[in-house]
Design a protein around this motif. Sequence first.
Motif, PDB file in Angstrom:
ATOM      1  N   PHE A 266       0.833  -1.205   0.000  1.00  2.54           N
ATOM      2  CA  PHE A 266       0.000   0.000   0.000  1.00  2.54           C
ATOM      3  C   PHE A 266       0.860   1.244   0.000  1.00  2.54           C
ATOM      4  O   PHE A 266       1.831   1.356   0.755  1.00  2.54           O
TER       5      PHE A 266
ATOM      6  N   THR B 156      -2.208   5.652  -3.943  1.00  4.35           N
ATOM      7  CA  THR B 156      -3.438   4.865  -3.998  1.00  4.35           C
ATOM      8  C   THR B 156      -4.655   5.782  -4.136  1.00  4.35           C
ATOM      9  O   THR B 156      -4.923   6.599  -3.247  1.00  4.35           O
TER      10      THR B 156
ATOM     11  N   ASP C  32      -6.524   5.662   1.298  1.00  3.09           N
ATOM     12  CA  ASP C  32      -6.059   6.074  -0.025  1.00  3.09           C
ATOM     13  C   ASP C  32      -5.198   7.323   0.124  1.00  3.09           C
ATOM     14  O   ASP C  32      -4.802   7.703   1.244  1.00  3.09           O
ATOM     15  N   ASN C  33      -4.918   7.998  -1.008  1.00  2.00           N
ATOM     16  CA  ASN C  33      -3.984   9.123  -0.982  1.00  2.00           C
ATOM     17  C   ASN C  33      -4.565  10.405  -0.397  1.00  2.00           C
ATOM     18  O   ASN C  33      -3.878  11.435  -0.375  1.00  2.00           O
TER      19      ASN C  33
END
Length: 408
Positions: A49, A54, A86-87
Amino acid sequence: MSKKVKTAGRDPWEVRYLWLAPYDVTILTNAEWTPVDFVYPEFVALTDFDVHTTKPIRYRPFRYGPNYSVTMGIRTMCWDSWIELDNTYLETLELRKARARERGDKAVRTLPGAEKAALEVCTELASYLAKRYPQMFRVTRVHDQGGLGEGDSIVGKYGGRVKTVEILPTGDKWDLDVDDPMLVAGLLAEDLAIMVEGSDGQYYLRAGAICIPGFWRLEDKIGLPLKDIHLKGGVYQYKEKLQLSLDRFFRKLPVDKPVLRNNYFFQIDKDIAWASIHHGEEDRFDQSTHMPRAEALGDGKWQPPQATTDMSQVYFRSERQSLRRLPKTGCICFTIRTYFHPVTEIIEEPGIPGRLAAAVRSWPDPIAQSKGKELYADTMLPWLDSLHQKQIETGVISAEDRFDKYPY
Protein backbone atom coordinates in the motif's frame (compact mmCIF):
# COMPACT_ATOMS: atom_id res chain seq x y z
CA MET A 1 -38.22 19.89 31.79
CA SER A 2 -36.46 16.65 32.64
CA LYS A 3 -37.30 14.86 35.83
CA LYS A 4 -34.83 15.27 38.68
CA VAL A 5 -33.59 11.78 39.36
CA LYS A 6 -31.56 10.81 42.37
CA THR A 7 -28.20 9.54 41.15
CA ALA A 8 -26.13 9.62 44.33
CA GLY A 9 -24.55 6.28 45.02
CA ARG A 10 -25.38 4.90 41.60
CA ASP A 11 -22.73 3.26 39.47
CA PRO A 12 -21.63 6.08 37.11
CA TRP A 13 -21.73 3.57 34.27
CA GLU A 14 -25.53 3.52 34.72
CA VAL A 15 -26.16 7.26 34.67
CA ARG A 16 -27.29 8.92 31.49
CA TYR A 17 -26.76 12.69 31.44
CA LEU A 18 -30.24 14.07 31.96
CA TRP A 19 -29.70 17.40 30.21
CA LEU A 20 -29.12 15.69 26.90
CA ALA A 21 -32.82 14.97 26.36
CA PRO A 22 -35.53 17.65 26.02
CA TYR A 23 -38.13 15.24 27.39
CA ASP A 24 -38.59 13.38 30.66
CA VAL A 25 -36.08 10.60 31.13
CA THR A 26 -35.22 8.13 33.83
CA ILE A 27 -31.94 6.54 34.74
CA LEU A 28 -30.85 4.46 31.76
CA THR A 29 -28.81 1.32 32.24
CA ASN A 30 -27.10 -0.58 29.49
CA ALA A 31 -28.73 -3.81 28.41
CA GLU A 32 -27.00 -6.97 29.60
CA TRP A 33 -24.54 -8.38 27.07
CA THR A 34 -22.70 -11.69 27.27
CA PRO A 35 -19.29 -11.37 25.58
CA VAL A 36 -18.92 -13.48 22.45
CA ASP A 37 -15.80 -15.54 21.78
CA PHE A 38 -15.30 -14.21 18.26
CA VAL A 39 -12.25 -14.41 16.00
CA TYR A 40 -11.97 -11.86 13.19
CA PRO A 41 -11.67 -13.77 9.89
CA GLU A 42 -8.23 -13.84 8.31
CA PHE A 43 -7.47 -11.08 5.83
CA VAL A 44 -4.58 -10.04 3.62
CA ALA A 45 -2.07 -7.41 4.74
CA LEU A 46 -1.58 -4.73 2.09
CA THR A 47 2.19 -4.66 2.32
CA ASP A 48 2.51 -2.72 -0.93
CA PHE A 49 0.00 0.00 0.00
CA ASP A 50 1.23 3.49 -0.93
CA VAL A 51 -0.47 6.34 0.91
CA HIS A 52 0.68 8.81 -1.73
CA THR A 53 -0.43 7.03 -4.91
CA THR A 54 -3.44 4.87 -4.00
CA LYS A 55 -6.50 6.54 -5.48
CA PRO A 56 -9.88 6.67 -3.70
CA ILE A 57 -12.37 3.98 -4.66
CA ARG A 58 -14.99 5.36 -7.01
CA TYR A 59 -18.19 5.08 -5.02
CA ARG A 60 -21.08 6.42 -7.08
CA PRO A 61 -24.13 5.36 -5.02
CA PHE A 62 -26.92 6.70 -7.20
CA ARG A 63 -29.32 4.69 -9.33
CA TYR A 64 -31.21 5.27 -12.55
CA GLY A 65 -34.72 6.69 -12.17
CA PRO A 66 -37.56 7.09 -12.53
CA ASN A 67 -38.31 5.32 -9.26
CA TYR A 68 -36.79 6.36 -5.93
CA SER A 69 -36.76 3.70 -3.21
CA VAL A 70 -36.60 4.39 0.52
CA THR A 71 -34.63 1.47 1.99
CA MET A 72 -31.77 0.85 4.42
CA GLY A 73 -29.58 0.09 1.39
CA ILE A 74 -27.25 -2.30 3.21
CA ARG A 75 -24.94 -4.97 1.80
CA THR A 76 -22.49 -7.44 3.31
CA MET A 77 -19.09 -6.09 4.35
CA CYS A 78 -15.97 -7.96 3.27
CA TRP A 79 -13.82 -8.48 6.36
CA ASP A 80 -10.69 -7.39 4.48
CA SER A 81 -12.06 -3.93 3.85
CA TRP A 82 -13.48 -2.70 7.15
CA ILE A 83 -11.42 0.48 6.69
CA GLU A 84 -10.21 1.65 3.26
CA LEU A 85 -7.31 4.09 2.96
CA ASP A 86 -6.06 6.07 -0.03
CA ASN A 87 -3.98 9.12 -0.98
CA THR A 88 -6.35 11.53 0.80
CA TYR A 89 -5.54 9.99 4.20
CA LEU A 90 -2.71 12.24 5.38
CA GLU A 91 -4.46 15.48 4.41
CA THR A 92 -7.69 14.36 6.07
CA LEU A 93 -5.77 13.28 9.20
CA GLU A 94 -4.44 16.82 9.64
CA LEU A 95 -7.94 18.22 9.22
CA ARG A 96 -9.33 15.74 11.75
CA LYS A 97 -6.67 16.67 14.30
CA ALA A 98 -7.35 20.38 13.82
CA ARG A 99 -11.10 19.88 14.14
CA ALA A 100 -10.71 17.77 17.29
CA ARG A 101 -8.57 20.51 18.87
CA GLU A 102 -10.95 23.29 17.86
CA ARG A 103 -14.26 21.60 18.62
CA GLY A 104 -13.29 19.64 21.74
CA ASP A 105 -16.21 17.68 23.20
CA LYS A 106 -18.48 19.05 20.49
CA ALA A 107 -16.63 16.70 18.13
CA VAL A 108 -15.42 13.90 20.42
CA ARG A 109 -17.35 12.66 23.43
CA THR A 110 -18.02 9.54 25.47
CA LEU A 111 -20.98 9.42 27.85
CA PRO A 112 -20.81 7.60 31.17
CA GLY A 113 -21.48 3.93 30.61
CA ALA A 114 -19.85 3.83 27.17
CA GLU A 115 -16.20 3.85 28.24
CA LYS A 116 -15.68 0.13 27.70
CA ALA A 117 -17.37 0.30 24.31
CA ALA A 118 -15.14 3.22 23.26
CA LEU A 119 -12.03 1.32 24.34
CA GLU A 120 -13.12 -1.80 22.46
CA VAL A 121 -13.77 0.21 19.30
CA CYS A 122 -10.34 1.84 19.56
CA THR A 123 -8.43 -1.41 20.14
CA GLU A 124 -10.29 -3.29 17.40
CA LEU A 125 -9.65 -0.47 14.96
CA ALA A 126 -5.98 -0.07 15.88
CA SER A 127 -5.38 -3.81 15.71
CA TYR A 128 -7.08 -4.08 12.31
CA LEU A 129 -5.19 -1.12 10.84
CA ALA A 130 -1.81 -2.37 12.08
CA LYS A 131 -2.39 -5.74 10.42
CA ARG A 132 -4.04 -4.47 7.21
CA TYR A 133 -1.59 -1.56 6.65
CA PRO A 134 1.63 -2.61 8.44
CA GLN A 135 3.71 0.17 6.88
CA MET A 136 1.22 2.77 8.12
CA PHE A 137 0.36 1.74 11.70
CA ARG A 138 2.06 0.05 14.63
CA VAL A 139 0.71 -1.09 17.98
CA THR A 140 2.41 -2.32 21.12
CA ARG A 141 0.72 -4.77 23.45
CA VAL A 142 0.88 -5.74 27.11
CA HIS A 143 -0.46 -8.74 29.00
CA ASP A 144 -2.50 -7.94 32.09
CA GLN A 145 -3.97 -10.44 34.53
CA GLY A 146 -1.69 -13.15 33.25
CA GLY A 147 -2.69 -12.38 29.66
CA LEU A 148 -6.17 -13.85 30.04
CA GLY A 149 -8.86 -12.37 27.86
CA GLU A 150 -7.10 -9.08 27.13
CA GLY A 151 -6.66 -9.45 23.39
CA ASP A 152 -8.99 -8.29 20.65
CA SER A 153 -10.73 -10.25 17.91
CA ILE A 154 -7.89 -9.71 15.42
CA VAL A 155 -5.08 -11.24 17.51
CA GLY A 156 -7.19 -13.44 19.78
CA LYS A 157 -7.97 -13.14 23.46
CA TYR A 158 -4.47 -14.21 24.52
CA GLY A 159 -2.72 -11.77 22.18
CA GLY A 160 -2.41 -9.00 24.73
CA ARG A 161 -4.21 -5.67 24.88
CA VAL A 162 -3.26 -2.72 22.73
CA LYS A 163 -1.31 -0.17 24.78
CA THR A 164 0.12 2.25 22.21
CA VAL A 165 -0.92 3.14 18.67
CA GLU A 166 1.32 4.93 16.18
CA ILE A 167 0.78 6.36 12.70
CA LEU A 168 4.17 5.73 11.18
CA PRO A 169 4.29 8.34 8.36
CA THR A 170 3.42 11.19 10.74
CA GLY A 171 4.87 10.00 14.03
CA ASP A 172 1.57 10.53 15.86
CA LYS A 173 1.50 8.17 18.85
CA TRP A 174 -1.01 7.60 21.63
CA ASP A 175 -0.97 5.64 24.88
CA LEU A 176 -4.36 4.10 25.62
CA ASP A 177 -3.55 4.07 29.33
CA VAL A 178 -3.45 7.86 29.16
CA ASP A 179 -5.21 9.15 26.05
CA ASP A 180 -8.95 9.19 25.34
CA PRO A 181 -9.73 6.03 23.30
CA MET A 182 -12.60 7.76 21.49
CA LEU A 183 -10.31 10.58 20.37
CA VAL A 184 -7.63 8.13 19.24
CA ALA A 185 -10.16 6.02 17.32
CA GLY A 186 -11.58 9.10 15.64
CA LEU A 187 -8.17 10.34 14.54
CA LEU A 188 -6.96 6.98 13.21
CA ALA A 189 -9.27 6.70 10.25
CA GLU A 190 -12.89 7.86 10.00
CA ASP A 191 -15.75 9.50 11.83
CA LEU A 192 -17.20 7.06 14.35
CA ALA A 193 -20.44 6.69 16.29
CA ILE A 194 -21.04 4.08 19.00
CA MET A 195 -24.56 2.80 19.56
CA VAL A 196 -25.29 0.99 22.84
CA GLU A 197 -28.47 -0.86 23.71
CA GLY A 198 -30.28 0.48 26.74
CA SER A 199 -32.28 -1.58 29.22
CA ASP A 200 -35.41 -0.29 27.45
CA GLY A 201 -34.39 -2.12 24.25
CA GLN A 202 -33.58 1.03 22.30
CA TYR A 203 -30.15 1.85 20.88
CA TYR A 204 -28.57 5.11 21.99
CA LEU A 205 -25.70 7.16 20.60
CA ARG A 206 -23.38 7.01 23.61
CA ALA A 207 -20.03 7.98 22.13
CA GLY A 208 -18.72 9.54 18.97
CA ALA A 209 -15.84 11.18 17.14
CA ILE A 210 -17.52 13.28 14.46
CA CYS A 211 -14.89 15.61 13.02
CA ILE A 212 -16.00 16.21 9.42
CA PRO A 213 -19.80 15.78 9.36
CA GLY A 214 -20.58 18.53 6.86
CA PHE A 215 -24.19 19.07 7.89
CA TRP A 216 -24.92 17.63 11.37
CA ARG A 217 -23.45 17.96 14.85
CA LEU A 218 -22.60 15.37 17.47
CA GLU A 219 -23.85 17.70 20.20
CA ASP A 220 -27.38 17.57 18.74
CA LYS A 221 -27.57 13.79 18.69
CA ILE A 222 -25.42 12.31 21.44
CA GLY A 223 -27.51 10.63 24.10
CA LEU A 224 -30.52 10.22 21.83
CA PRO A 225 -32.16 6.94 20.85
CA LEU A 226 -31.98 5.78 17.25
CA LYS A 227 -35.50 6.91 16.35
CA ASP A 228 -34.99 10.45 17.65
CA ILE A 229 -31.66 10.79 15.87
CA HIS A 230 -33.50 10.23 12.59
CA LEU A 231 -36.81 11.93 13.35
CA LYS A 232 -35.18 15.10 14.67
CA GLY A 233 -32.88 15.05 11.66
CA GLY A 234 -35.89 15.02 9.32
CA VAL A 235 -35.07 11.73 7.57
CA TYR A 236 -37.62 11.23 4.78
CA GLN A 237 -40.31 8.60 5.55
CA TYR A 238 -38.30 7.29 8.51
CA LYS A 239 -41.34 6.55 10.67
CA GLU A 240 -43.41 5.12 7.80
CA LYS A 241 -40.80 2.96 6.04
CA LEU A 242 -37.57 2.69 8.04
CA GLN A 243 -38.13 2.76 11.79
CA LEU A 244 -39.39 -0.78 12.35
CA SER A 245 -36.85 -2.41 10.05
CA LEU A 246 -33.97 -0.35 11.46
CA ASP A 247 -34.93 -1.09 15.07
CA ARG A 248 -35.13 -4.80 14.24
CA PHE A 249 -31.83 -4.69 12.36
CA PHE A 250 -29.99 -3.14 15.33
CA ARG A 251 -31.44 -5.63 17.80
CA LYS A 252 -30.57 -8.64 15.66
CA LEU A 253 -27.25 -7.66 14.04
CA PRO A 254 -24.86 -10.57 14.75
CA VAL A 255 -21.19 -10.15 15.59
CA ASP A 256 -20.20 -12.01 12.42
CA LYS A 257 -22.40 -10.12 9.94
CA PRO A 258 -21.08 -6.54 9.46
CA VAL A 259 -22.70 -4.47 6.73
CA LEU A 260 -22.01 -1.45 4.53
CA ARG A 261 -24.15 1.29 3.08
CA ASN A 262 -23.49 4.41 0.99
CA ASN A 263 -25.18 7.75 0.44
CA TYR A 264 -24.52 10.95 -1.47
CA PHE A 265 -25.17 14.69 -1.45
CA PHE A 266 -24.09 17.82 -3.31
CA GLN A 267 -22.54 20.98 -1.90
CA ILE A 268 -21.85 24.38 -3.38
CA ASP A 269 -19.36 24.76 -0.54
CA LYS A 270 -15.84 23.32 -0.83
CA ASP A 271 -15.45 22.82 2.94
CA ILE A 272 -15.69 19.10 3.69
CA ALA A 273 -15.81 19.63 7.48
CA TRP A 274 -18.79 21.99 7.71
CA ALA A 275 -20.86 23.39 4.82
CA SER A 276 -21.27 26.91 6.19
CA ILE A 277 -22.60 28.33 2.92
CA HIS A 278 -25.55 25.94 3.23
CA HIS A 279 -26.03 25.94 7.01
CA GLY A 280 -24.36 28.99 8.51
CA GLU A 281 -21.95 28.99 11.44
CA GLU A 282 -21.59 25.58 13.03
CA ASP A 283 -22.19 26.84 16.58
CA ARG A 284 -25.45 28.55 15.55
CA PHE A 285 -26.90 25.62 13.63
CA ASP A 286 -30.53 24.52 14.14
CA GLN A 287 -30.93 20.86 13.16
CA SER A 288 -34.71 21.25 12.75
CA THR A 289 -34.29 23.76 9.90
CA HIS A 290 -30.69 23.01 8.80
CA MET A 291 -30.09 26.76 9.00
CA PRO A 292 -28.82 29.10 11.73
CA ARG A 293 -31.05 29.39 14.79
CA ALA A 294 -33.80 32.02 14.63
CA GLU A 295 -31.97 34.47 16.88
CA ALA A 296 -28.92 34.27 14.60
CA LEU A 297 -30.80 35.00 11.38
CA GLY A 298 -31.46 38.64 12.23
CA ASP A 299 -27.84 39.75 12.55
CA GLY A 300 -27.19 39.62 8.80
CA LYS A 301 -24.10 37.39 9.10
CA TRP A 302 -25.68 34.63 7.02
CA GLN A 303 -27.75 34.82 3.88
CA PRO A 304 -29.45 31.83 2.24
CA PRO A 305 -27.27 30.54 -0.61
CA GLN A 306 -28.20 31.43 -4.16
CA ALA A 307 -28.45 28.91 -6.97
CA THR A 308 -25.21 28.52 -8.89
CA THR A 309 -24.78 28.37 -12.65
CA ASP A 310 -21.11 27.42 -12.34
CA MET A 311 -20.64 23.66 -12.11
CA SER A 312 -17.05 24.12 -10.90
CA GLN A 313 -18.61 25.29 -7.61
CA VAL A 314 -20.54 22.05 -7.06
CA TYR A 315 -19.04 19.19 -5.05
CA PHE A 316 -20.11 15.56 -4.86
CA ARG A 317 -20.11 14.32 -1.26
CA SER A 318 -20.46 10.58 -0.65
CA GLU A 319 -20.26 8.48 2.49
CA ARG A 320 -19.27 4.86 2.93
CA GLN A 321 -20.67 3.67 6.24
CA SER A 322 -19.99 0.40 8.04
CA LEU A 323 -21.95 -1.11 10.92
CA ARG A 324 -20.30 -3.79 13.00
CA ARG A 325 -21.29 -5.29 16.35
CA LEU A 326 -18.28 -5.80 18.60
CA PRO A 327 -17.93 -9.00 20.61
CA LYS A 328 -16.94 -7.89 24.12
CA THR A 329 -19.40 -5.07 24.82
CA GLY A 330 -22.05 -5.74 22.16
CA CYS A 331 -21.97 -2.12 21.00
CA ILE A 332 -22.53 -1.31 17.34
CA CYS A 333 -19.67 0.63 15.80
CA PHE A 334 -20.78 2.91 12.99
CA THR A 335 -17.95 4.24 10.79
CA ILE A 336 -18.39 7.09 8.32
CA ARG A 337 -15.84 7.61 5.56
CA THR A 338 -16.47 10.76 3.49
CA TYR A 339 -15.43 11.11 -0.15
CA PHE A 340 -15.42 14.60 -1.61
CA HIS A 341 -14.92 15.45 -5.30
CA PRO A 342 -15.75 18.30 -7.67
CA VAL A 343 -18.72 17.17 -9.72
CA THR A 344 -16.73 18.20 -12.82
CA GLU A 345 -14.35 15.36 -11.97
CA ILE A 346 -16.78 12.47 -11.64
CA ILE A 347 -18.71 13.26 -14.84
CA GLU A 348 -15.64 12.25 -16.88
CA GLU A 349 -16.41 8.61 -16.05
CA PRO A 350 -18.32 6.47 -18.59
CA GLY A 351 -22.07 6.43 -18.00
CA ILE A 352 -22.00 8.72 -14.98
CA PRO A 353 -23.65 11.82 -16.52
CA GLY A 354 -26.71 9.89 -17.72
CA ARG A 355 -27.13 7.86 -14.52
CA LEU A 356 -26.66 10.90 -12.29
CA ALA A 357 -29.19 12.97 -14.24
CA ALA A 358 -31.74 10.15 -13.99
CA ALA A 359 -31.10 9.82 -10.25
CA VAL A 360 -31.56 13.54 -9.57
CA ARG A 361 -34.82 13.57 -11.54
CA SER A 362 -36.11 10.65 -9.45
CA TRP A 363 -35.89 12.47 -6.12
CA PRO A 364 -39.24 13.07 -4.37
CA ASP A 365 -39.71 16.67 -3.26
CA PRO A 366 -38.59 16.09 0.38
CA ILE A 367 -35.40 14.38 -0.82
CA ALA A 368 -34.78 17.14 -3.34
CA GLN A 369 -35.16 19.70 -0.56
CA SER A 370 -32.81 17.85 1.81
CA LYS A 371 -30.18 17.57 -0.94
CA GLY A 372 -30.48 21.25 -1.87
CA LYS A 373 -31.58 20.53 -5.44
CA GLU A 374 -32.72 24.10 -6.03
CA LEU A 375 -29.10 25.31 -5.66
CA TYR A 376 -27.71 23.52 -8.71
CA ALA A 377 -30.23 21.39 -10.62
CA ASP A 378 -31.45 23.97 -13.14
CA THR A 379 -27.93 24.18 -14.53
CA MET A 380 -26.73 20.69 -13.68
CA LEU A 381 -29.45 18.65 -15.41
CA PRO A 382 -29.13 20.09 -18.95
CA TRP A 383 -25.34 19.99 -18.51
CA LEU A 384 -25.45 16.28 -17.58
CA ASP A 385 -27.83 15.56 -20.47
CA SER A 386 -25.42 17.14 -22.95
CA LEU A 387 -22.46 15.22 -21.51
CA HIS A 388 -24.42 11.99 -21.69
CA GLN A 389 -25.26 12.63 -25.34
CA LYS A 390 -21.62 13.44 -26.06
CA GLN A 391 -20.49 10.13 -24.52
CA ILE A 392 -22.92 8.33 -26.85
CA GLU A 393 -21.81 10.28 -29.94
CA THR A 394 -18.11 9.69 -29.27
CA GLY A 395 -18.58 5.97 -28.63
CA VAL A 396 -17.68 6.08 -24.94
CA ILE A 397 -21.02 4.38 -24.23
CA SER A 398 -23.99 3.23 -26.28
CA ALA A 399 -27.52 4.48 -25.80
CA GLU A 400 -28.48 1.07 -24.40
CA ASP A 401 -25.69 0.88 -21.80
CA ARG A 402 -26.78 0.76 -18.15
CA PHE A 403 -23.85 1.49 -15.82
CA ASP A 404 -25.60 0.53 -12.61
CA LYS A 405 -23.18 -1.61 -10.58
CA TYR A 406 -24.28 -0.06 -7.29
CA PRO A 407 -22.56 1.50 -5.39
CA TYR A 408 -19.81 2.06 -7.98
